[in-house]
Write a protein that holds these residues in place. Structure first.
Motif, PDB file in Angstrom:
ATOM      1  N   LEU A  25       0.837  -1.204   0.000  1.00 42.71           N
ATOM      2  CA  LEU A  25       0.000   0.000   0.000  1.00 42.71           C
ATOM      3  C   LEU A  25       0.872   1.254   0.000  1.00 42.71           C
ATOM      4  CD1 LEU A  25      -2.815  -1.203   2.387  1.00 42.71           C
ATOM      5  CD2 LEU A  25      -3.059  -0.631  -0.048  1.00 42.71           C
ATOM      6  N   GLU A  26       1.991   1.204   0.699  1.00 44.63           N
ATOM      7  CA  GLU A  26       2.950   2.309   0.642  1.00 44.63           C
ATOM      8  C   GLU A  26       3.473   2.467  -0.792  1.00 44.63           C
ATOM      9  OE1 GLU A  26       7.484   3.213   1.978  1.00 44.63           O
ATOM     10  OE2 GLU A  26       6.246   2.092   3.397  1.00 44.63           O
ATOM     11  N   ALA A  27       3.777   1.351  -1.431  1.00 41.57           N
ATOM     12  CA  ALA A  27       4.258   1.386  -2.817  1.00 41.57           C
ATOM     13  C   ALA A  27       3.225   2.042  -3.728  1.00 41.57           C
ATOM     14  CB  ALA A  27       4.568  -0.025  -3.314  1.00 41.57           C
ATOM     15  N   SER A  28       1.955   1.740  -3.484  1.00 39.98           N
ATOM     16  CA  SER A  28       0.914   2.317  -4.334  1.00 39.98           C
ATOM     17  C   SER A  28       0.861   3.836  -4.192  1.00 39.98           C
ATOM     18  CB  SER A  28      -0.448   1.691  -4.038  1.00 39.98           C
ATOM     19  OG  SER A  28      -0.943   2.107  -2.784  1.00 39.98           O
ATOM     20  N   ARG A  29       1.117   4.332  -2.989  1.00 42.48           N
ATOM     21  CA  ARG A  29       1.138   5.785  -2.787  1.00 42.48           C
ATOM     22  C   ARG A  29       2.336   6.406  -3.520  1.00 42.48           C
ATOM     23  NH1 ARG A  29      -0.822   3.838   2.020  1.00 42.48           N
ATOM     24  NH2 ARG A  29       1.204   3.791   3.070  1.00 42.48           N
ATOM     25  N   ASN A  30       3.457   5.707  -3.549  1.00 37.91           N
ATOM     26  CA  ASN A  30       4.627   6.199  -4.279  1.00 37.91           C
ATOM     27  C   ASN A  30       4.371   6.265  -5.780  1.00 37.91           C
ATOM     28  OD1 ASN A  30       6.040   6.385  -1.886  1.00 37.91           O
ATOM     29  ND2 ASN A  30       7.126   4.453  -2.174  1.00 37.91           N
ATOM     30  N   LEU A  31       3.448   5.445  -6.263  1.00 40.44           N
ATOM     31  CA  LEU A  31       3.155   5.402  -7.699  1.00 40.44           C
ATOM     32  C   LEU A  31       2.098   6.421  -8.127  1.00 40.44           C
ATOM     33  CD1 LEU A  31       3.172   1.546  -8.253  1.00 40.44           C
ATOM     34  CD2 LEU A  31       4.914   3.189  -8.977  1.00 40.44           C
ATOM     35  N   GLU A  32       1.530   7.158  -7.175  1.00 42.80           N
ATOM     36  CA  GLU A  32       0.486   8.140  -7.500  1.00 42.80           C
ATOM     37  C   GLU A  32       0.895   9.063  -8.646  1.00 42.80           C
ATOM     38  OE1 GLU A  32      -2.700   8.958  -6.504  1.00 42.80           O
ATOM     39  OE2 GLU A  32      -2.706   7.014  -5.501  1.00 42.80           O
ATOM     40  N   HIS A  33       2.140   9.481  -8.657  1.00 43.31           N
ATOM     41  CA  HIS A  33       2.592  10.426  -9.676  1.00 43.31           C
ATOM     42  C   HIS A  33       3.618   9.818 -10.621  1.00 43.31           C
ATOM     43  CE1 HIS A  33       0.349  13.432  -7.517  1.00 43.31           C
ATOM     44  NE2 HIS A  33       0.952  13.067  -6.403  1.00 43.31           N
ATOM     45  N   MET A  34       3.684   8.488 -10.652  1.00 47.41           N
ATOM     46  CA  MET A  34       4.633   7.805 -11.528  1.00 47.41           C
ATOM     47  C   MET A  34       4.165   7.931 -12.979  1.00 47.41           C
ATOM     48  SD  MET A  34       7.415   5.787 -11.768  1.00 47.41           S
ATOM     49  CE  MET A  34       7.657   5.407 -10.052  1.00 47.41           C
ATOM     50  N   LYS A  69      13.341   1.168 -12.011  1.00 49.93           N
ATOM     51  CA  LYS A  69      14.630   1.843 -11.839  1.00 49.93           C
ATOM     52  C   LYS A  69      14.529   2.984 -10.815  1.00 49.93           C
ATOM     53  CE  LYS A  69      15.678   0.903 -16.645  1.00 49.93           C
ATOM     54  NZ  LYS A  69      15.762   1.500 -17.982  1.00 49.93           N
ATOM     55  N   ASP A  70      13.311   3.289 -10.390  1.00 48.92           N
ATOM     56  CA  ASP A  70      13.067   4.381  -9.448  1.00 48.92           C
ATOM     57  C   ASP A  70      13.570   3.999  -8.057  1.00 48.92           C
ATOM     58  OD1 ASP A  70      11.307   6.975  -8.941  1.00 48.92           O
ATOM     59  OD2 ASP A  70      10.910   5.544  -7.317  1.00 48.92           O
ATOM     60  N   GLU A  71      14.292   4.908  -7.407  1.00 48.38           N
ATOM     61  CA  GLU A  71      14.886   4.637  -6.097  1.00 48.38           C
ATOM     62  C   GLU A  71      13.839   4.288  -5.033  1.00 48.38           C
ATOM     63  OE1 GLU A  71      18.109   4.267  -5.314  1.00 48.38           O
ATOM     64  OE2 GLU A  71      18.545   4.536  -7.435  1.00 48.38           O
ATOM     65  N   GLU A  72      12.707   5.001  -5.021  1.00 48.99           N
ATOM     66  CA  GLU A  72      11.657   4.710  -4.035  1.00 48.99           C
ATOM     67  C   GLU A  72      11.052   3.331  -4.279  1.00 48.99           C
ATOM     68  OE1 GLU A  72       8.749   7.813  -3.857  1.00 48.99           O
ATOM     69  OE2 GLU A  72      10.200   9.308  -3.191  1.00 48.99           O
ATOM     70  N   VAL A  73      10.833   2.995  -5.540  1.00 48.34           N
ATOM     71  CA  VAL A  73      10.283   1.681  -5.880  1.00 48.34           C
ATOM     72  C   VAL A  73      11.265   0.587  -5.463  1.00 48.34           C
ATOM     73  CG1 VAL A  73       9.592   0.172  -7.787  1.00 48.34           C
ATOM     74  CG2 VAL A  73       8.826   2.561  -7.749  1.00 48.34           C
ATOM     75  N   LEU A  74      12.535   0.772  -5.764  1.00 49.87           N
ATOM     76  CA  LEU A  74      13.543  -0.218  -5.399  1.00 49.87           C
ATOM     77  C   LEU A  74      13.635  -0.403  -3.878  1.00 49.87           C
ATOM     78  CD1 LEU A  74      16.339   0.714  -7.950  1.00 49.87           C
ATOM     79  CD2 LEU A  74      14.877  -1.324  -7.980  1.00 49.87           C
ATOM     80  N   ALA A  75      13.502   0.686  -3.130  1.00 52.96           N
ATOM     81  CA  ALA A  75      13.547   0.598  -1.673  1.00 52.96           C
ATOM     82  C   ALA A  75      12.375  -0.217  -1.123  1.00 52.96           C
ATOM     83  CB  ALA A  75      13.560   2.003  -1.063  1.00 52.96           C
ATOM     84  N   VAL A  76      11.184  -0.016  -1.700  1.00 53.81           N
ATOM     85  CA  VAL A  76      10.013  -0.770  -1.251  1.00 53.81           C
ATOM     86  C   VAL A  76      10.170  -2.242  -1.612  1.00 53.81           C
ATOM     87  CG1 VAL A  76       7.528  -1.075  -1.566  1.00 53.81           C
ATOM     88  CG2 VAL A  76       8.462   1.209  -1.275  1.00 53.81           C
ATOM     89  N   ILE A  77      10.699  -2.529  -2.786  1.00 58.13           N
ATOM     90  CA  ILE A  77      10.928  -3.920  -3.188  1.00 58.13           C
ATOM     91  C   ILE A  77      11.862  -4.599  -2.187  1.00 58.13           C
ATOM     92  CG2 ILE A  77      12.022  -5.388  -4.926  1.00 58.13           C
ATOM     93  CD1 ILE A  77      10.910  -3.407  -7.055  1.00 58.13           C
ATOM     94  N   GLN A  78      12.912  -3.910  -1.782  1.00 55.58           N
ATOM     95  CA  GLN A  78      13.865  -4.472  -0.818  1.00 55.58           C
ATOM     96  C   GLN A  78      13.186  -4.761   0.522  1.00 55.58           C
ATOM     97  OE1 GLN A  78      16.108  -5.605  -2.918  1.00 55.58           O
ATOM     98  NE2 GLN A  78      17.632  -5.200  -1.378  1.00 55.58           N
ATOM     99  N   ARG A  79      12.277  -3.889   0.949  1.00 50.13           N
ATOM    100  CA  ARG A  79      11.562  -4.100   2.214  1.00 50.13           C
ATOM    101  C   ARG A  79      10.568  -5.255   2.116  1.00 50.13           C
ATOM    102  NH1 ARG A  79       8.727   0.868   3.295  1.00 50.13           N
ATOM    103  NH2 ARG A  79       7.758  -0.316   4.970  1.00 50.13           N
ATOM    104  N   ALA A  80       9.965  -5.422   0.947  1.00 48.42           N
ATOM    105  CA  ALA A  80       8.952  -6.460   0.768  1.00 48.42           C
ATOM    106  C   ALA A  80       9.561  -7.846   0.586  1.00 48.42           C
ATOM    107  CB  ALA A  80       8.073  -6.124  -0.435  1.00 48.42           C
ATOM    108  N   ARG A  81      10.715  -7.904  -0.020  1.00 48.76           N
ATOM    109  CA  ARG A  81      11.324  -9.184  -0.402  1.00 48.76           C
ATOM    110  C   ARG A  81      11.365 -10.225   0.733  1.00 48.76           C
ATOM    111  NH1 ARG A  81      15.921  -8.079  -4.420  1.00 48.76           N
ATOM    112  NH2 ARG A  81      14.193  -7.895  -5.844  1.00 48.76           N
ATOM    113  N   PRO A  82      11.797  -9.875   1.956  1.00 47.81           N
ATOM    114  CA  PRO A  82      11.853 -10.900   3.007  1.00 47.81           C
ATOM    115  C   PRO A  82      10.485 -11.435   3.444  1.00 47.81           C
ATOM    116  CG  PRO A  82      13.064  -8.918   3.662  1.00 47.81           C
ATOM    117  CD  PRO A  82      12.364  -8.610   2.396  1.00 47.81           C
TER     118      PRO A  82
END
Length: 102
Positions: A25-34, A69-82
């Protein structure tokens, strides 16, 4: 039509679905203006307590690839992965239907 659709089934480790949902859900908020992202919808399975389905609609496959390739997207992916036990992506090309005139 050059639109790009992705459905993804994410299976959380047992007992981790709520935490994974929170991250997504945090990722979805980051995509609001993607640029190029029309829809990013997170669904929880009614039948599987660990499954989450994501529905994405993008301007085209390139816009989707650029988002990864977006830094915010990559950060969320790293948090979700585990939290994720399995990922089943389905890449599609929509051909028509209600709501595709975005």
């Amino acid at each position: 039509m050059s639109k790009f659709t992705m459905f993804g089934k994410l299976t959380a480790h047992p007992g981790q679905r709520e935490e994974l949902l929170s991250v997504l859900l945090e990722a979805s908020r980051n995509l609001e203006h993607m640029e190029g992202c029309h829809h990013y919808i997170i669904n929880e399975s009614v039948d599987d307590p660990d499954a989450i389905w994501i529905t994405e609609l993008w301007r085209d496959a390139e816009a989707h690839a650029n988002s990864l390739k977006d830094e915010e997207v990559l950060a969320v992916i790293q948090r979700a992965r585990p939290l994720i036990a399995a990922i089943e992506p389905v890449r599609l090309r929509p051909v028509g239907g209600k709501g595709l005139d975005v």
